[in-house]
Design an enzyme around this catalytic site. Structure first.
Site: not given
Ligand code: NAD
Length: 511
Positions: A251, A285
């Site tokens: 997502e 998002c």
């Molecule tokens: P992010 O991708 O930086 O982090 C999300 C999660 O992934 C965190 O727990 C982080 O610690 C982890 N993470 C980071 N690097 C990783 C790696 N290399 N391997 C595994 N895990 C890793 O995202 P963010 O900045 O925290 O959140 C914002 C983003 O999330 C936006 O793009 C938003 O649109 C998206 N989002 C999508 C939905 C949806 O339902 N589509 C819902 C909420 C947020």
């Protein structure tokens, strides 16, 4: 642990992390400015401990009936409501979001708990008739996968810690969650409510820390990954899941469009747009970042939208009131400001907001004159920033809305619901809301939610959102005869008999 959270007595009820052998800590500061707590971070060894414990506990959990599993989740539903004030406080402390946005998380979790606990039919064994009736009988089963890994972001720390876990648990799986470090206590608190509801502790483990460090060991040991986060990290984790041939649901980000037709009620459209663009201070998002308004009403709409946006009020502390808050961190605020500065320098007009105040506050910002050379044009800001442009025909509006690598959410505002439905069907987005921004589709739990294109793979919600946590298994019994020729028939005669039977079955309307 020190500070506000300790004073509020949250911590003693929170489960200890699996082993926590590491001395490393993450220090968490509330977007309101207070130092909240410091948490030990988990090690790769902690990930292994959590997955192994969940794997052992899952074997017993999977033998419990669907009704017994549902009873735990429904008890959890009641505990969430009974502890709503503490949960709302925690969400606000950790994210700085207005309480009405925090409350949406609570609604989401309880809706998911009730929906999935009462829609377990998809997991029941289903009978199928074989190629030849009576000769073959078959059942389709849904077998739990084992242990599901969940990686969640900070923007909806309650919802994204637990709502996807509920169907995974009901399907008979164990879970290991890695929440975002910034919002880990909300996650720990709500999972403690699951334990209080009767969920075996070992079945649901939590590891705290950096995604880049803990993500790989988690993915390397689980049987499915539910990832919510950015498209950039989504691509990394999808490749890791692909390497192991485990399933995943992703997502990811969005650059969501709203189309406002000429026949829209302008005040109503402006009210909907204000919530849809700036809900959760734009850190959502599915929030709207691109508004396309019919050129015949553009100025009138813009006036109403600017007036309503400027009237939004800031909330900088825990409690009700206020319609936007600080962003999650100064780092994120600087990232959002860079989009605004870049657009302004390249000629966009800022009609509201557009300035950084304090460490991390940006008032809801409206831009016009956004052009292709500006970063804000195509990239997700994930902040309170929207660009408004005009269009002259439905066909052009659809083309503009679809001109994005993302396809998460969209919205159409029109008094003509038939026309709006026709437009909705032509939009490339996993959810489309008519006469609302995002909440209508999001809260319709019976229907799947997810993204087209770079917005993700797989779906949450609906039956797809629970079946994905199972392997389908077919058990077919040959009741009589067999697939080889009986009674000494030649292969040719037997083959002809089979094809003749198939022809007959079609003629008599057999399905
Ligand atoms: P992010 O991708 O930086 O982090 C999300 C999660 O992934 C965190 O727990 C982080 O610690 C982890 N993470 C980071 N690097 C990783 C790696 N290399 N391997 C595994 N895990 C890793 O995202 P963010 O900045 O925290 O959140 C914002 C983003 O999330 C936006 O793009 C938003 O649109 C998206 N989002 C999508 C939905 C949806 O339902 N589509 C819902 C909420 C947020």
């Amino acid at each position: 642990m020190a500070g506000v959270i300790e004073e509020l007595h949250y911590w003693p009820r929170v489960v200890a992390l699996p082993t926590n052998t590491s001395q490393d800590c993450v220090n968490i500061r509330s977007p309101y400015g207070e130092e909240l707590y410091s948490l030990n971070v988990s090690t790769e060894g902690d990930v292994t401990t959590a997955v192994q414990a969940a794997r052992v506990a899952q074997r017993t959990w999977a033998t419990r009936s669907l009704r017994e599993r549902a009873k735990v989740i429904l008890a959890f539903h009641d505990l969430v409501l009974a502890n709503k004030s503490e949960l709302l406080d925690l969400i606000q402390w950790e994210t700085g979001k207005p309480r009405r946005d925090a409350n949406e998380e609570l609604l989401d979790v309880t809706l998911n708990a009730r929906y999935y606990a009462r829609h377990l039919g998809a997991l029941k064994d289903r009978r199928h008739s074989g190629a030849f009736p009576l000769l073959i009988s078959a059942i389709e089963r849904h077998v739990p996968l084992g242990v599901v890994g969940i990686i969640a972001p900070w923007n909806y720390p309650l919802t994204l810690a637990v709502s996807d876990a509920l169907p995974a648990l009901l399907a008979g799986n164990g879970v290991v969650l890695k929440p975002d470090p910034l919002t880990s206590v909300t996650a720990l608190y709500v999972i403690d409510l699951l334990y209080q509801a009767g969920l075996p502790r070992e079945l649901f483990g939590v590891v705290i820390g950096d995604g880049a460090q803990l993500g790989t060991p988690l993915i390397n040991q689980v049987d499915f990954l539910m990832f919510t986060g950015s498209t950039k990290v989504g691509r990394i984790v999808a490749a890791q899941c692909g390497e192991r041939l485990i399933g995943s649901a992703l997502e990811l980000g969005g650059k969501n469009a709203m189309i406002i037709r000429a026949d829209a009620d302008i005040e109503k459209a402006a009210e909907i747009a204000t919530r849809a663009c700036f809900g959760n201070t734009g850190q959502l998002c599915i929030s709207i970042e691109r508004l396309y308004v019919h050129d015949s009403i553009e100025q009138e709409f813009l006036n109403a939208f600017i007036r309503r946006t400027r009237a939004m009020t800031y909330q900088g502390s825990v409690g009700w009131g206020g319609s936007y808050g600080p962003l999650i961190s100064p780092v994120h605020a600087a990232r959002v400001m860079a989009f605004i500065t870049d657009a302004r320098e390249k000629g966009a007009t800022v009609h509201a907001g557009g300035e950084l105040s304090g460490d991390a506050t940006i008032a809801p910002t409206i831009l016009t004159g956004v052009a292709e050379n500006m970063n804000v044009c195509r990239e997700e800001t994930f902040g309170p920033v929207v660009s408004v442009s005009s269009y002259s025909s439905d066909a052009q509006a659809i083309e503009l809305a679809n001109d994005s690598e993302y396809g998460l959410n969209a919205s159409v505002i029109s008094r003509d619901k038939k026309r709006a439905l026709s437009i909705a069907k032509q939009l490339k987005a996993g959810t489309v809301n008519i006469n609302e921004g995002y909440a209508t589709a999001w809260s319709t739990l019976g229907s799947p939610m997810g993204g087209f294109g770079a917005s993700g793979l797989g779906r949450r919600h609906g039956l797809a959102g629970i079946v994905q946590y199972t392997e389908s298994q077919t058990i077919a019994t040959q009741n009589a005869l067999g697939f080889g020729p009986p009674f000494g028939l030649s292969d040719e005669k037997w083959g002809n008999l089979l094809t003749t039977s198939l022809g007959l079955m079609k003629r008599i309307g057999w399905r």
